[in-house]
Design a protein around this motif. Structure first.
Motif, PDB file in Angstrom:
ATOM      1  N   GLY A 195       2.797  22.361 -14.550  1.00  0.00           N
ATOM      2  CA  GLY A 195       2.882  20.913 -14.495  1.00  0.00           C
ATOM      3  C   GLY A 195       4.083  20.407 -13.726  1.00  0.00           C
ATOM      4  O   GLY A 195       4.397  19.221 -13.773  1.00  0.00           O
ATOM      5  N   GLU A 196       4.781  21.294 -13.002  1.00  0.00           N
ATOM      6  CA  GLU A 196       5.938  20.877 -12.211  1.00  0.00           C
ATOM      7  C   GLU A 196       5.461  20.326 -10.869  1.00  0.00           C
ATOM      8  O   GLU A 196       4.611  20.914 -10.206  1.00  0.00           O
ATOM      9  N   LEU A 197       6.022  19.189 -10.476  1.00  0.00           N
ATOM     10  CA  LEU A 197       5.685  18.585  -9.191  1.00  0.00           C
ATOM     11  C   LEU A 197       6.397  19.360  -8.090  1.00  0.00           C
ATOM     12  O   LEU A 197       7.623  19.362  -8.001  1.00  0.00           O
ATOM     13  N   PHE A 210       0.828  -1.209   0.000  1.00  0.00           N
ATOM     14  CA  PHE A 210       0.000   0.000   0.000  1.00  0.00           C
ATOM     15  C   PHE A 210       0.864   1.260   0.000  1.00  0.00           C
ATOM     16  O   PHE A 210       1.902   1.341   0.656  1.00  0.00           O
ATOM     17  N   ARG A 211       0.363   2.270  -0.747  1.00  0.00           N
ATOM     18  CA  ARG A 211       1.037   3.558  -0.808  1.00  0.00           C
ATOM     19  C   ARG A 211       0.012   4.634  -1.131  1.00  0.00           C
ATOM     20  O   ARG A 211      -0.788   4.482  -2.047  1.00  0.00           O
ATOM     21  N   LEU A 212       0.022   5.717  -0.389  1.00  0.00           N
ATOM     22  CA  LEU A 212      -0.902   6.831  -0.606  1.00  0.00           C
ATOM     23  C   LEU A 212      -0.088   8.114  -0.704  1.00  0.00           C
ATOM     24  O   LEU A 212       0.835   8.340   0.082  1.00  0.00           O
ATOM     25  N   ALA A 213      -0.434   8.971  -1.669  1.00  0.00           N
ATOM     26  CA  ALA A 213       0.288  10.226  -1.857  1.00  0.00           C
ATOM     27  C   ALA A 213      -0.675  11.306  -2.311  1.00  0.00           C
ATOM     28  O   ALA A 213      -1.722  11.025  -2.911  1.00  0.00           O
ATOM     29  N   LEU A 214      -0.316  12.556  -2.027  1.00  0.00           N
ATOM     30  CA  LEU A 214      -1.066  13.726  -2.491  1.00  0.00           C
ATOM     31  C   LEU A 214      -0.104  14.633  -3.268  1.00  0.00           C
ATOM     32  O   LEU A 214       0.394  15.628  -2.739  1.00  0.00           O
ATOM     33  N   PRO A 215       0.201  14.301  -4.516  1.00  0.00           N
ATOM     34  CA  PRO A 215       1.112  15.148  -5.297  1.00  0.00           C
ATOM     35  C   PRO A 215       0.488  16.510  -5.583  1.00  0.00           C
ATOM     36  O   PRO A 215      -0.699  16.610  -5.904  1.00  0.00           O
ATOM     37  N   ILE A 216       1.290  17.556  -5.470  1.00  0.00           N
ATOM     38  CA  ILE A 216       0.850  18.934  -5.666  1.00  0.00           C
ATOM     39  C   ILE A 216       1.657  19.537  -6.813  1.00  0.00           C
ATOM     40  O   ILE A 216       2.892  19.562  -6.767  1.00  0.00           O
ATOM     41  N   PHE A 217       0.953  20.017  -7.860  1.00  0.00           N
ATOM     42  CA  PHE A 217       1.597  20.565  -9.056  1.00  0.00           C
ATOM     43  C   PHE A 217       1.311  22.062  -9.156  1.00  0.00           C
ATOM     44  O   PHE A 217       0.292  22.555  -8.659  1.00  0.00           O
ATOM     45  N   ASN A 218       2.207  22.770  -9.867  1.00  0.00           N
ATOM     46  CA  ASN A 218       1.903  24.159 -10.204  1.00  0.00           C
ATOM     47  C   ASN A 218       1.309  24.217 -11.609  1.00  0.00           C
ATOM     48  O   ASN A 218       1.107  23.196 -12.265  1.00  0.00           O
ATOM     49  N   ARG A 219       1.012  25.430 -12.098  1.00  0.00           N
ATOM     50  CA  ARG A 219       0.331  25.590 -13.382  1.00  0.00           C
ATOM     51  C   ARG A 219       1.173  25.053 -14.544  1.00  0.00           C
ATOM     52  O   ARG A 219       0.634  24.632 -15.566  1.00  0.00           O
TER      53      ARG A 219
END
Length: 479
Positions: free
Chosen positions: A385-387, A374-383
């Protein structure tokens, strides 16, 4: 069978040589053919390298047990493809021993053996027969293959009208349903569209405990997530065999202009990870993160909360959105009732976040089957498309197992270390390396009264010193 040897593949002192001159290359094969016709056994050791000859593989030693996955990495020309051909009995080694318990099959050139004039259904029978399957087994598994390939009415069309992607779908579906004792993958996990790749990874995950896999890939993430151990080859020689993290770190030292001994020297002289670092897996006591992970798992029995009102999707074209943020995905057979909420306030323009304030999010879902990885993540990008950030439960426990049932997680980022701008948040739930759920959640505007520059917000500490000593050796004089 109790007491049976669990070793599926054993390689000892394996070597294979080639010649750069075409005429010279035919001599060893001709000599071997004449010796065989005359009834003479092959010599235990090959003759010395002749002019224009070189070792494509030299002195390889490793073994694979049932249920293990081995990843092989190396630069182009390292000998990876040659090794696979030897394992699949397409080449004979010049020295050493290869012991295989059972049969090996390769998922290397999917669809290469299809007859273009035959339909997809007819090619299933023909290819399965070549793999040694009986007529009864072919008839029994054909419905499962058709469902997995999901080609619709094209299954009864000639293969010559198929796209490359359709051939890959059918080829993988055939290969994965007629399993051997050892499955060999050569970059095969990189083919197909996102959804089909996830289907393949889910299928492989169900087979990992009882089957042995050997994977060659330039995608280091696949090696890290999929394999139990890894092997680094450089110019035909075995450099390192061990944990994927250690082998991938050593791979960074490879350069096509370096000899194998020079690569080994660079690896040996590389600084070791600091004690207590994230890469230090041998500690006397569990890390605080493990305690946090146990705390999170204890909260998993709470009932799910109502789904939050989602924000409007990003104002990007679907093509650009998929290109920047990757496709959304839902594996309905394994997860349902996914919901999300956070503490961000909302105005007429949408969600917003004030710099320095707490940032909290909660995710609830119900697993219909266990997630061993199991793995859970909340990736956050800018406009663009950069992580920017990717808070991930892998930081707590790289190999967490989550049982079936309702679960609830809470994430605190206090404060969120980003500067002024608009950001998009995605939810990613995985049974590594396969996705179970991935979806765009919302976007929010970051309000930062200080108008700091840069992508992330830090808290630097500057000091004016009275030290007037000359610069040290590690400083570069600019003027």
């Amino acid at each position: 069978m109790p007491g049976a040897d669990p070793t599926v593949l054993r390689i000892e002192g394996l070597g294979k040589k080639f010649s750069r001159a075409p005429a010279t290359a035919r001599v060893p094969g001709l000599g071997r053919l004449l010796r065989t016709m005359a009834g003479f056994a092959e010599p235990d050791q090959p003759v010395e390298l002749q002019k224009e000859e070189f070792w494509a593989l030299h002195d390889l030693n490793f073994s694979l047990r049932r249920g293990e996955s081995l990843g092989i990495v190396g630069l182009n020309g390292a000998g990876k493809s040659t090794l696979l051909k030897i394992i699949l009995d397409r080449l004979r080694p010049d020295v050493g021993r290869l012991q295989l318990s059972g049969r090996a099959s390769g998922l290397i050139e999917l669809g290469a053996g299809f007859h273009p004039e035959m339909t997809g259904r007819e090619n299933i029978s023909a290819n399965a027969a070549l793999l040694g399957a009986s007529a009864e087994k072919i008839e029994h598994l054909t419905p499962d293959i058709l469902a997995f390939a999901d080609l619709g009415e094209f299954i009864d069309s000639p293969v010559k009208v198929y796209s490359n992607g359709m051939k890959v779908r059918l080829g993988f579906a055939i290969a994965i349903h007629f399993l051997s004792d050892l499955l060999v993958f050569d970059e095969i996990l990189a083919v197909g569209d996102f959804e089909f790749r996830q289907k393949c990874l889910h299928k492989i995950n169900t087979l990992r405990a009882d089957h042995t896999f050997l994977l060659v890939s330039h995608n280091l993430r696949d090696i890290s997530l999929f394999c139990d151990q890894a092997l680094l080859l450089h110019k035909g020689e075995q450099i390192l065999l061990g944990q994927p993290a250690d082998v991938l770190a050593a791979f960074a030292h490879c350069n096509r202009h370096l000899t194998p001994d020079e690569v080994r020297a660079k690896i040996k002289s590389a600084p070791a990870p600091a004690a207590g670092s994230a890469d230090d897996s041998e500690t006397d006591s569990p890390a605080p993160a493990s305690t946090l992970w146990q705390y999170i798992k204890k909260r998993a029995t709470r009932p799910p909360f109502p789904n939050a009102d989602p924000a409007a999707p990003p104002d990007l074209s679907p093509k650009l959105r998929n290109q920047l943020f990757s496709p959304e995905y839902h594996y309905a057979e394994k997860i349902r009732d996914v919901s999300f909420r956070w503490n961000l306030p909302r105005n007429a323009s949408g969600f917003y976040y004030l710099a320095g304030s707490p940032w909290c999010a909660e995710i609830a879902f119900t697993l219909l089957a266990p997630c061993p990885h199991f793995r859970l993540a909340l990736p956050i990008f800018n406009r663009q498309g950069e992580l920017i950030l990717a808070p991930d439960t892998r930081e707590f426990s790289p190999a967490a197992s989550l049982p079936a049932g309702p679960h609830r997680f809470r994430l605190n980022l206090d404060p969120l270390p980003v500067n002024h701008g608009t950001y998009w948040v995605y939810l990613s739930i995985q049974d590594d390396p396969a996705h179970v759920f991935r979806k765009y959640l919302a976007n929010f505007m970051m309000h930062n009264p200080s108008q700091a520059f840069g992508l992330v917000k830090t808290s630097p500490i500057w000091n004016l010193t009275e030290d007037s000593s000359p610069p040290g050796d590690n400083l570069t004089r600019l003027l």
